[in-house]
Design a protein around this motif. Structure first.
Motif, PDB file in Angstrom:
ATOM      1  N   ASN A 156       7.901  38.515  22.681  1.00 26.26           N
ATOM      2  CA  ASN A 156       8.660  38.408  23.937  1.00 26.26           C
ATOM      3  C   ASN A 156      10.017  39.095  23.893  1.00 26.26           C
ATOM      4  O   ASN A 156      10.769  39.013  24.868  1.00 26.26           O
ATOM      5  CB  ASN A 156       8.855  36.939  24.313  1.00 26.26           C
ATOM      6  CG  ASN A 156       7.575  36.297  24.825  1.00 26.26           C
ATOM      7  OD1 ASN A 156       6.644  36.991  25.246  1.00 26.26           O
ATOM      8  ND2 ASN A 156       7.512  34.984  24.774  1.00 26.26           N
ATOM      9  N   ARG A 208      10.710  41.606  26.674  1.00 20.83           N
ATOM     10  CA  ARG A 208      10.861  41.004  27.992  1.00 20.83           C
ATOM     11  C   ARG A 208      12.198  40.276  28.134  1.00 20.83           C
ATOM     12  O   ARG A 208      12.843  40.340  29.176  1.00 20.83           O
ATOM     13  CB  ARG A 208       9.729  40.016  28.251  1.00 20.83           C
ATOM     14  CG  ARG A 208       9.745  39.393  29.634  1.00 20.83           C
ATOM     15  CD  ARG A 208       8.714  38.294  29.747  1.00 20.83           C
ATOM     16  NE  ARG A 208       9.109  37.112  28.978  1.00 20.83           N
ATOM     17  CZ  ARG A 208       8.300  36.088  28.730  1.00 20.83           C
ATOM     18  NH1 ARG A 208       7.032  36.135  29.117  1.00 20.83           N
ATOM     19  NH2 ARG A 208       8.728  35.054  28.051  1.00 20.83           N
ATOM     20  N   GLU A 209      12.644  39.599  27.085  1.00 23.28           N
ATOM     21  CA  GLU A 209      13.791  38.708  27.190  1.00 23.28           C
ATOM     22  C   GLU A 209      15.137  39.377  26.922  1.00 23.28           C
ATOM     23  O   GLU A 209      16.148  38.970  27.487  1.00 23.28           O
ATOM     24  CB  GLU A 209      13.627  37.529  26.223  1.00 23.28           C
ATOM     25  CG  GLU A 209      12.436  36.635  26.532  1.00 23.28           C
ATOM     26  CD  GLU A 209      12.588  35.896  27.838  1.00 23.28           C
ATOM     27  OE1 GLU A 209      13.725  35.563  28.212  1.00 23.28           O
ATOM     28  OE2 GLU A 209      11.563  35.662  28.509  1.00 23.28           O
ATOM     29  N   GLU A 242      12.058  35.786  17.668  1.00 20.90           N
ATOM     30  CA  GLU A 242      10.830  35.455  18.390  1.00 20.90           C
ATOM     31  C   GLU A 242      10.175  34.166  17.903  1.00 20.90           C
ATOM     32  O   GLU A 242       9.518  33.470  18.686  1.00 20.90           O
ATOM     33  CB  GLU A 242       9.832  36.604  18.283  1.00 20.90           C
ATOM     34  CG  GLU A 242      10.249  37.852  19.054  1.00 20.90           C
ATOM     35  CD  GLU A 242       9.195  38.941  19.014  1.00 20.90           C
ATOM     36  OE1 GLU A 242       9.286  39.863  19.847  1.00 20.90           O
ATOM     37  OE2 GLU A 242       8.294  38.887  18.162  1.00 20.90           O
ATOM     38  N   LYS A 285       7.003  41.274  33.365  1.00 22.27           N
ATOM     39  CA  LYS A 285       6.528  40.184  32.513  1.00 22.27           C
ATOM     40  C   LYS A 285       6.490  40.605  31.053  1.00 22.27           C
ATOM     41  O   LYS A 285       6.480  39.760  30.152  1.00 22.27           O
ATOM     42  CB  LYS A 285       5.107  39.769  32.933  1.00 22.27           C
ATOM     43  CG  LYS A 285       5.028  38.954  34.212  1.00 22.27           C
ATOM     44  CD  LYS A 285       3.568  38.634  34.519  1.00 22.27           C
ATOM     45  CE  LYS A 285       3.430  37.879  35.831  1.00 22.27           C
ATOM     46  NZ  LYS A 285       1.995  37.626  36.153  1.00 22.27           N
ATOM     47  N   ARG A 286       6.454  41.913  30.823  1.00 20.91           N
ATOM     48  CA  ARG A 286       6.269  42.426  29.466  1.00 20.91           C
ATOM     49  C   ARG A 286       7.436  43.272  28.979  1.00 20.91           C
ATOM     50  O   ARG A 286       7.661  43.379  27.773  1.00 20.91           O
ATOM     51  CB  ARG A 286       4.996  43.287  29.401  1.00 20.91           C
ATOM     52  CG  ARG A 286       3.740  42.558  29.856  1.00 20.91           C
ATOM     53  CD  ARG A 286       2.602  43.531  30.120  1.00 20.91           C
ATOM     54  NE  ARG A 286       1.357  42.859  30.436  1.00 20.91           N
ATOM     55  CZ  ARG A 286       1.043  42.389  31.633  1.00 20.91           C
ATOM     56  NH1 ARG A 286       1.902  42.536  32.650  1.00 20.91           N
ATOM     57  NH2 ARG A 286      -0.111  41.783  31.852  1.00 20.91           N
TER      58      ARG A 286
END
Length: 411
Positions: free
Chosen positions: A107, A110-111, A149, A313-314
């Motif tokens: 993630n 994305r984050e 992560e 989202k990705r």
């Protein structure tokens, strides 16, 4: 005869290979692999039985590598080094908020952009950080990215794995002092693992495959026969599995290339049809989603918003948020549009284009106080790289202010 020749000159061949790796890294100005290759060469020299090793020699060698690391960090792409410090600073906030289990496997891409946007929105940053900020999708330290992560749980597993890897490597070398291939592979493992401290290495398929072969051979080093064959077999199985999707979709990749050619030559409808047919197979591929979104026209607003949501989202970036904001504005979703504009602006704050778009949005909807605020920011913010485009944006903002805002008052 060939086998005996290779055995006799194995050390020289291995050292030559490591020096070639180092030379290529220097030519490419790849700082991470320069440091890794230096340590790989030193390890190989120390593993040679005729080289005397003592604490002083080891200490001086490590000091040399440390000095070399500092030199290349300061004098070779120094802004890049400072940019990575910003990434570490922001990703530390990510870790602090999710210390136990992390933000979730895979993630980071994305984050990170969202956290960078929140960091700059607070206003507590330096001008250098402001100018260096960009879309970032990696921590430029594979181990730190894994920890962010997966949190403390993942960190514990990582450190335990490193401990056992070092321990096994030590005993394999001790039990197999004449295995020159083992020494070379361990030197290459050191190159890769050290480089991963400073850049993203393990997301690349070839490095993963090399790592699988090295680890397979390492665990089989005490077997006298077939260890190379078994290690190669394991590696081939892994590589086939890793590239299975690409191998299975060779024809679909050709169709994708055809769609890109069609869109670039003006055959938009034909290109759209191919993308639509390929969507089911490539719906998890960000590049495909971006290409598909790029060929859709203004009469496909709903589809474009759907694709942008799938991308975000990705893979978070200011360009997708900017496009999303404009689409929301076109269909009258003003609050959603404003939120998307602000995310685009703060995510990479040194971009004039996103700020101009937000200024025009507020001007269009007669939110003059907000428009005046962003006009002031656009006209006074520092410039990362001067260009005619930036000057045009500043002149455009100035002219709109004089024509539209000079008679308005702000609370």
């Amino acid at each position: 005869m060939i086998k005996e020749y290779l055995k006799h000159y194995s050390f020289a061949i291995s050292l030559t290979l490591l020096y070639l790796v180092l030379a290529v890294c220097i030519m490419m100005l790849n700082r991470a692999f320069i440091v890794g290759a230096l340590l790989g060469v030193i390890f190989l020299l120390f593993s040679f039985e005729k080289v005397a090793i003592n604490k002083k020699t080891i200490g001086l060698s490590l000091l040399f590598v440390l000095v070399a690391t500092i030199v290349v960090a300061i004098f070779l792409k120094s802004d890049s080094s400072l940019g990575r410090l910003l990434i570490y600073k922001i990703s530390w906030n990510m870790f602090i908020e999710h210390p136990i289990s992390g933000i979730g496997w895979g993630n980071f891409q994305r984050e990170y952009g969202l956290y960078q946007g929140m960091y700059f929105q607070t206003g507590n940053y330096t001008q250098k950080e402001f100018l260096l900020a960009d879309n970032s999708f990696y921590a430029f330290n594979d181990y730190w990215e894994l920890i962010v992560e997966t949190g403390i749980i993942g960190a514990s597993s990582l450190f335990i794995s490193i401990y056992f890897l070092v321990r096994i490597s030590y005993y394999r070398l001790k039990d197999n002092p004449d295995d020159e291939l083992l020494k070379l592979l361990l030197a290459l493992l050191l190159v890769i693992c050290i480089a991963a401290l400073f850049t993203h290495v393990f997301e690349h398929g070839p490095f993963k495959i090399m790592l699988v072969f090295i680890l397979s051979y390492l665990f089989l080093a005490n077997f006298r026969k077939f260890k190379v064959v078994v290690a190669l077999t394991v590696t081939v199985i892994y590589a086939t599995n890793h590239y299975y999707f690409e191998l299975k979709n060779i024809n679909n990749y050709k169709k994708w290339e055809q769609a890109k050619i069609l869109s670039s030559t003006g055959y938009i409808l034909e290109s759209q049809k191919i993308y639509e047919n390929l969507y089911e197979e490539f719906h998890n591929n960000v590049e495909f989603l971006q290409n598909y979104n790029g060929v859709l026209g203004p009469n496909n607003t709903g589809k474009k918003i759907f694709l942008l949501k799938e991308i975000l989202k990705r893979y978070t970036n200011h360009v997708s948020y900017l496009e999303m904001a404009r689409l929301y504005d076109d269909i009258g979703m003003r609050k959603e549009a404003e939120n998307a504009f602000l995310k685009a602006v703060y995510m990479v704050p040194n971009k004039f284009l996103t700020k101009e778009a937000l200024f025009n949005f507020y001007l269009k909807h007669q939110q003059y106080k907000q428009a005046a605020h962003w006009r002031h920011i656009i006209l006074t913010m520092p410039i990362k790289i001067p260009s005619e485009r930036i000057e045009a944006i500043k002149q455009n903002v100035k002219s709109k202010h004089l024509l539209t805002l000079k008679t308005k008052t702000y609370d």
